[in-house]
Design an enzyme around this catalytic site. Structure first.
Site, PDB file in Angstrom:
ATOM      1  N   SER A  24      23.346  57.438  -4.378  1.00  0.00           N
ATOM      2  CA  SER A  24      22.639  58.586  -4.957  1.00  0.00           C
ATOM      3  C   SER A  24      23.145  58.923  -6.357  1.00  0.00           C
ATOM      4  O   SER A  24      23.332  60.090  -6.692  1.00  0.00           O
ATOM      5  CB  SER A  24      22.769  59.794  -4.032  1.00  0.00           C
TER       6      SER A  24
ATOM      7  N   ALA B 233      22.403  57.866 -10.673  1.00  0.00           N
ATOM      8  CA  ALA B 233      21.184  57.867 -11.501  1.00  0.00           C
ATOM      9  C   ALA B 233      20.178  56.832 -11.008  1.00  0.00           C
ATOM     10  O   ALA B 233      18.970  57.104 -10.966  1.00  0.00           O
ATOM     11  CB  ALA B 233      21.559  57.555 -12.952  1.00  0.00           C
TER      12      ALA B 233
ATOM     13  N   THR C 152      27.797  58.554 -12.024  1.00  0.00           N
ATOM     14  CA  THR C 152      26.815  59.241 -12.873  1.00  0.00           C
ATOM     15  C   THR C 152      27.269  60.675 -13.168  1.00  0.00           C
ATOM     16  O   THR C 152      27.205  61.138 -14.310  1.00  0.00           O
ATOM     17  CB  THR C 152      25.440  59.266 -12.170  1.00  0.00           C
TER      18      THR C 152
ATOM     19  N   GLN D 145      30.157  61.275 -19.471  1.00  0.00           N
ATOM     20  CA  GLN D 145      30.273  62.346 -20.470  1.00  0.00           C
ATOM     21  C   GLN D 145      29.367  62.075 -21.660  1.00  0.00           C
ATOM     22  O   GLN D 145      28.626  62.927 -22.117  1.00  0.00           O
ATOM     23  CB  GLN D 145      31.724  62.454 -20.946  1.00  0.00           C
TER      24      GLN D 145
ATOM     25  N   GLY E  19      26.574  59.894 -22.797  1.00  0.00           N
ATOM     26  CA  GLY E  19      25.132  60.058 -22.799  1.00  0.00           C
ATOM     27  C   GLY E  19      24.388  58.773 -22.513  1.00  0.00           C
ATOM     28  O   GLY E  19      24.929  57.853 -21.921  1.00  0.00           O
TER      29      GLY E  19
ATOM     30  N   ARG F 130      38.048  49.510 -28.101  1.00  0.00           N
ATOM     31  CA  ARG F 130      38.618  49.831 -26.790  1.00  0.00           C
ATOM     32  C   ARG F 130      39.415  48.703 -26.133  1.00  0.00           C
ATOM     33  O   ARG F 130      40.507  48.921 -25.618  1.00  0.00           O
ATOM     34  CB  ARG F 130      37.456  50.100 -25.813  1.00  0.00           C
TER      35      ARG F 130
ATOM     36  N   HIS G 229      37.112  50.885 -15.702  1.00  0.00           N
ATOM     37  CA  HIS G 229      36.075  51.857 -16.052  1.00  0.00           C
ATOM     38  C   HIS G 229      34.674  51.394 -15.662  1.00  0.00           C
ATOM     39  O   HIS G 229      33.882  52.169 -15.139  1.00  0.00           O
ATOM     40  CB  HIS G 229      36.151  52.076 -17.564  1.00  0.00           C
TER      41      HIS G 229
HETATM   42  C1  LIG Z   1      34.138  58.838 -16.260  1.00  0.00           C
HETATM   43  C2  LIG Z   1      32.933  57.992 -16.587  1.00  0.00           C
HETATM   44  C3  LIG Z   1      32.214  58.235 -17.746  1.00  0.00           C
HETATM   45  C4  LIG Z   1      31.085  57.450 -18.052  1.00  0.00           C
HETATM   46  N1  LIG Z   1      30.334  57.751 -19.166  1.00  0.00           N
HETATM   47  C5  LIG Z   1      29.171  57.060 -19.372  1.00  0.00           C
HETATM   48  C6  LIG Z   1      28.275  57.455 -20.426  1.00  0.00           C
HETATM   49  O1  LIG Z   1      28.528  58.401 -21.164  1.00  0.00           O
HETATM   50  N2  LIG Z   1      27.126  56.731 -20.593  1.00  0.00           N
HETATM   51  C7  LIG Z   1      26.791  55.666 -19.792  1.00  0.00           C
HETATM   52  O2  LIG Z   1      25.728  55.054 -19.995  1.00  0.00           O
HETATM   53  N3  LIG Z   1      27.612  55.307 -18.782  1.00  0.00           N
HETATM   54  C8  LIG Z   1      28.764  55.986 -18.555  1.00  0.00           C
HETATM   55  N4  LIG Z   1      29.572  55.616 -17.508  1.00  0.00           N
HETATM   56  C9  LIG Z   1      29.102  54.564 -16.604  1.00  0.00           C
HETATM   57  C10 LIG Z   1      27.941  55.135 -15.760  1.00  0.00           C
HETATM   58  O3  LIG Z   1      28.230  56.461 -15.425  1.00  0.00           O
HETATM   59  C11 LIG Z   1      27.707  54.340 -14.503  1.00  0.00           C
HETATM   60  O4  LIG Z   1      27.616  52.968 -14.781  1.00  0.00           O
HETATM   61  C12 LIG Z   1      26.406  54.779 -13.826  1.00  0.00           C
HETATM   62  O5  LIG Z   1      26.421  56.178 -13.638  1.00  0.00           O
HETATM   63  C13 LIG Z   1      26.230  54.076 -12.511  1.00  0.00           C
HETATM   64  O6  LIG Z   1      25.155  54.667 -11.837  1.00  0.00           O
HETATM   65  P1  LIG Z   1      24.728  54.092 -10.437  1.00  0.00           P
HETATM   66  O7  LIG Z   1      23.543  54.867  -9.980  1.00  0.00           O
HETATM   67  O8  LIG Z   1      24.608  52.624 -10.521  1.00  0.00           O
HETATM   68  O9  LIG Z   1      25.997  54.374  -9.498  1.00  0.00           O
HETATM   69  P2  LIG Z   1      26.810  55.717  -9.221  1.00  0.00           P
HETATM   70  O10 LIG Z   1      26.376  56.813 -10.107  1.00  0.00           O
HETATM   71  O11 LIG Z   1      28.233  55.391  -9.179  1.00  0.00           O
HETATM   72  O12 LIG Z   1      26.332  56.072  -7.739  1.00  0.00           O
HETATM   73  C14 LIG Z   1      26.711  55.235  -6.656  1.00  0.00           C
HETATM   74  C15 LIG Z   1      26.310  55.930  -5.370  1.00  0.00           C
HETATM   75  O13 LIG Z   1      26.406  55.030  -4.276  1.00  0.00           O
HETATM   76  C16 LIG Z   1      27.050  55.681  -3.193  1.00  0.00           C
HETATM   77  N5  LIG Z   1      27.604  54.636  -2.331  1.00  0.00           N
HETATM   78  C17 LIG Z   1      28.465  53.646  -2.683  1.00  0.00           C
HETATM   79  N6  LIG Z   1      28.706  52.857  -1.608  1.00  0.00           N
HETATM   80  C18 LIG Z   1      27.990  53.365  -0.572  1.00  0.00           C
HETATM   81  C19 LIG Z   1      27.828  52.998   0.795  1.00  0.00           C
HETATM   82  N7  LIG Z   1      28.472  51.956   1.349  1.00  0.00           N
HETATM   83  N8  LIG Z   1      27.011  53.752   1.574  1.00  0.00           N
HETATM   84  C20 LIG Z   1      26.377  54.822   1.060  1.00  0.00           C
HETATM   85  N9  LIG Z   1      26.507  55.225  -0.221  1.00  0.00           N
HETATM   86  C21 LIG Z   1      27.293  54.487  -1.024  1.00  0.00           C
HETATM   87  C22 LIG Z   1      28.044  56.585  -3.873  1.00  0.00           C
HETATM   88  O14 LIG Z   1      28.502  57.562  -2.984  1.00  0.00           O
HETATM   89  C23 LIG Z   1      27.180  57.123  -5.012  1.00  0.00           C
HETATM   90  O15 LIG Z   1      26.321  58.123  -4.538  1.00  0.00           O
HETATM   91  C24 LIG Z   1      30.705  56.379 -17.195  1.00  0.00           C
HETATM   92  C25 LIG Z   1      31.440  56.137 -16.038  1.00  0.00           C
HETATM   93  C26 LIG Z   1      32.543  56.935 -15.728  1.00  0.00           C
HETATM   94  C27 LIG Z   1      33.289  56.657 -14.460  1.00  0.00           C
END
Ligand SMILES: Cc1cc2nc3c(=O)[nH]c(=O)nc-3n(C[C@H](O)[C@H](O)[C@H](O)COP(=O)(O)OP(=O)(O)OC[C@H]3O[C@@H](n4cnc5c(N)ncnc54)[C@H](O)[C@@H]3O)c2cc1C
Length: 537
Positions: free
Chosen positions: A15, A17, A45, A49, A51, A288, A349
């Protein structure tokens, strides 16, 4: 444990983005279930910070954004994928605004209102759309509000996907993903959820390392489940390390923004000596990966477990005005950044690699999609450019939704899925084994498979991970599952994939740096590191 079964058109695991935006794109047309192993909010997500990068300024161009992305990716980005994603940036930002995301704007001299854009590492211009310094939080909470209000979406919080159910496991050919086994963490029961399509939106795997900027949920479950189900994975060696995470026993994953170095912060050894001049003429302002490598080198050389970031020479008013969040967070751990250097350590990261998909999120297993950080589309190549990851989540989620909607009617029927069988297992009386192995894994991954690698260290790590693999498999086969055991099993799997990929790449490129092959070798290694089921047992 009792069991229960349910069926949906689409099962989304995760859950962040990607999972939330995908659910919203589907839910007017099909039944959707989202399972999320913690609260819905808890995701990478939420903590983003900076964007979302997108071409929204009239003086910017798709070509420029693509060129910057390819440059950062060190020769391994797929040009067609970068173009596909970058071309759809503006439309996705507009979609987020329609959902209610309040991006920061500014008034131009002619009175028109435009996005306020920031510039981040690798971008040749300002192109990062943001909501103050809490973009991810705003996107996550806005989308959650919409998801919770949608009658077509069933939400399972504190439900952890354990494994995918496939035709192969049911003895049916050709293979296809038809659901998942999901552990309800509060009721301690395993549900069987059947679905015409499943989507992994499980994020990254930062918890495989001792230090990470990622939240606790980032345990690589999606990559591990997909690998076990026979999917192809790629580029797992390309792990991005952020140079400066707060080092404090009680501070979990707090990033110290690059702007602190941008505004003149120094990196210091415990002795008070500056060291960055020995690594790069740009010193603290080097990219970085160079800064992270220099810190890692000094920590290994001096045997210290951190270095310091010092901003005490900056005026107190300046720090208060520009870095209120850092000031407050550090103060909560007893660190007054106006008068004392801040202990910092690099931290895992972002994972550029993952489950191989095309731009519509298709994995190599029919019926299974992967979207977001769990996937490897080819956008990032050997190094991710800042703020391209949220863009990728949003664009691929939309494209995957369109693909699912156009094909779901043709889904073949399937036999009943057997319920979770635990007739042969007992309760574990050795939980200490799980806790110990978690610690051991994260420590040796940090020491041997971290920022600076060598073939000898990687071989050591491979021997250790093989031992852990056997121990955990035995544990998994004999005892009732728990959340910790599932995550450890997945982390060990992901660690193995990282180590095997790193051993295959006998050169240094992008985020992969090895002392044994310190140069880039375009003749032999200008290609993805791809692992397929059966490559190793
Ligand atoms: C501190 C930080 C700052 C960042 N800043 C930026 C930024 O400014 N801009 C940018 O583009 N990117 C940034 N990133 C990277 C970016 O945030 C992530 O790559 C992106 O949000 C990933 O989104 P996602 O939907 O793929 O996964 P996530 O947002 O990590 O969501 C994963 C979801 O899967 C769920 N999940 C995992 N395993 C299971 C399971 N077995 N069963 C059920 N649920 C599960 C988790 O609970 C979570 O809800 C940053 C990352 C971090 C950590």
């Amino acid at each position: 444990m009792t069991k229960s079964t349910s069926d949906f058109d689409v099962l989304i695991v995760g859950s962040g983005a990607s999972g939330l935006s995908l659910a919203l794109a589907l839910a007017d047309h099909v039944d959707v279930a989202i399972v999320s192993k913690s609260s819905l909010e808890e995701s990478a997500t939420f903590y983003a910070q900076g964007g979302v990068s997108a071409v929204v300024d009239q003086t910017d161009s798709i070509e420029s954004h693509v060129a910057d992305t390819l440059d950062a990716g060190a020769g391994l980005c797929r040009v067609d994928v970068a173009e596909f994603i970058v071309q759809r940036g503006r439309e996705r930002i507009e979609w987020l605004i329609e959902q209610g995301v309040p991006f920061t704007t500014q008034q131009s001299p002619d009175g028109s209102v435009d996005f306020h854009l920031t510039r981040e590492g690798g971008h040749s211009r300002r192109r990062v759309v943001h909501a103050a310094d809490a973009t991810g939080r705003v996107i996550e909470t806005t989308l959650i509000e919409r998801v919770r209000a949608h009658p077509g979406i069933s939400i399972f919080e504190r439900h952890m996907a354990v494994d995918l159910v496939t035709f192969a496991k049911l003895g049916v050919t050709p293979d296809r993903c038809v659901g998942a086994y999901v552990l309800d963490l509060d009721r301690d029961l395993v549900r069987t959820i059947g679905a015409k399509c499943c989507v992994l939106a499980t994020g990254g795997a930062g918890k495989v390392y001792l230090y990470t900027s990622n939240p606790d949920v980032a345990t690589g479950d999606g990559v591990a489940m997909a690998w076990r189900a026979g999917c192809t994975v790629s580029n797992m060696e390309f792990v991005q390390f952020h140079p400066t995470c707060l080092y404090h026993p009680k501070a979990k994953s707090f990033l110290l923004t690059e702007a602190l170095r941008g505004e003149g912060g120094y990196l210091l050894l415990e002795s008070g000596e500056r060291f960055m001049h020995r690594f790069d003429e740009r010193q603290e302002l080097a990219p970085r990966d160079i800064v992270a490598r220099a810190i890692d080198h000094e920590m290994k050389r001096t045997g210290s477990d951190h270095v310091y970031l010092d901003v005490t020479h900056k005026p107190v008013d300046f720090l208060t005005e520009h870095f209120p969040t850092v000031l407050e967070k550090c103060a909560s751990f007893g660190i007054d950044i106006t008068s004392m250097p801040i202990p910092v350590v690099p931290a895992a990261h972002y994972f550029c690699g993952g489950v191989v998909t095309d731009v519509r999120g298709h994995t190599t297993l029919p019926g299974l999609y992967a979207v977001g950080e769990v996937a490897c589309t080819g956008l990032h190549g050997a190094n991710r450019m800042a703020s391209n990851s949220l863009l990728e989540c949003l664009v691929i989620a939309e494209a995957a939704a369109a693909s699912i909607l156009s094909t779901i009617a043709e889904t073949p029927s399937r036999p009943d899925i057997p319920v979770w069988d635990e007739s042969q297992v007992t309760d574990s009386d050795e939980e200490i084994v799980v806790a110990h192995n978690w610690d051991e894994l994260r420590r040796f991954m940090w020491d041997y498979v971290g920022i600076v690698r060598s073939s000898k260290r990687l071989e050591r790590a491979r021997n250790r991970v093989d031992l852990l693999h056997n121990e955990i498999s035995e544990f998994y086969g004999n005892f009732r599952i728990s959340g910790d055991l599932i995550e450890l099993r997945n982390l060990v799997q992901v660690a193995e994939l990282i180590i095997r990929s790193a051993l295959k790449r006998r050169e240094s490129r992008g985020l992969h740096y090895t002392l044994d092959y310190p140069s880039r070798d375009d003749r032999n290694y200008a290609r993805d590191t791809t692992l397929r089921a059966g490559d190793f047992s």
